[in-house]
Design a protein around this motif. Sequence first.
Motif: not given
Length: 198
Positions: A99-114
């Motif tokens: 959550v504090d390093d996008i370069d260490k992530s292989n996915f992000t959590v999108s904002s969403y409307v469900k």
Amino acid sequence: MFYPININLDNMNILVVGGGKVALRKCKNFSDFGKSVTIVSPIFEDGFSELENVKLIKREFEERDLNNINMAIIATNNRKLNAEISDMCRKRNIITNVVDDIDKSNFTVSSYVKRGNLLIGISTGGTSPSLSAKIKRELEEKYGEEYEEYTLILGKLRKIIIKKYEDKSERKKQLNRLVKLSLDELKKEYIKEKINDK
Ligand SMILES: C[C@@]1(CC(=O)O)C2=NC(=C\c3[nH]c(c(CCC(=O)O)c3CC(=O)O)Cc3[nH]c(c(CC(=O)O)c3CCC(=O)O)/C=C3\N/C(=C\2)[C@@H](CCC(=O)O)[C@]3(C)CC(=O)O)/[C@H]1CCC(=O)O
Ligand SMILES: NC(=O)c1ccc[n+]([C@@H]2O[C@H](COP(=O)([O-])OP(=O)(O)OC[C@H]3O[C@@H](n4cnc5c(N)ncnc54)[C@H](O)[C@@H]3O)[C@@H](O)[C@H]2O)c1
């Protein structure tokens, strides 16, 4: 670069590391999708006790917590530790969001409307989460709760139409016509088609 995919969580074992505000938001997201997760943290925010179907482990993270895990959200307030856990995950082929390093992530959590099966995801590739949150609020207004039923009926009509029209271009024409109707018009159409379908 981040690519939009919709992932099936049914057979995933998910670990969240950290019990703070950000971890709580991510856990609520999983709960929106009916998914139970395991969370390891020495301290938990109050809201965690209200979550259903979660397993809380009250201690610091240990490497063995990653055994049998397929997806991890790493959300402690210790950047160095987050990076270390991310490296452990990478070695084990666990898909990871740090959550504090996008370069260490292989996915992000999108904002969403469900709205039922309608899912609108918003991402800025980590550039401005605040912009994602703002666009989400705008889309929530435009696509209200009624879209849950609207999408459901469209799905049922789609099945009927696929059965009724062999010709692909006619099918497409009919399906495209339906999405221009209001919810009330769609409901009437469904009743009509259901009777003809019998
Ligand atoms: C969309 C949402 C989904 C969710 O978390 O549920 C989400 N962040 C949300 C809110 C939010 N996050 C932050 C603020 C404060 C204002 C600001 O900074 O703008 C706000 C605004 C608010 O609270 O309204 C701070 C922040 N966020 C990240 C960092 C670290 C960094 O940039 O390295 C920092 C700085 C920390 C610091 O140092 O202070 C990183 C990420 N946050 C992401 C997602 C991913 C990229 C999403 C995208 O591409 O847009 C990514 C990359 C990783 C991830 O978490 O997956 C959720 C909206 C909830 C909703 O839907 O309403
Ligand atoms: N991605 C996002 O959307 C976003 C938004 C805001 C902030 N952040 C970043 O996320 C991080 C966490 O933010 P927060 O507000 O949730 O922090 P927080 O201080 O509320 O929570 C941190 C949590 O980490 C836990 N923790 C600490 N050491 C641990 C260990 N060894 N093992 C397991 N758990 C441990 C603590 O018990 C606590 O529950 C911050 O570094 C912040 O920069 C990310």
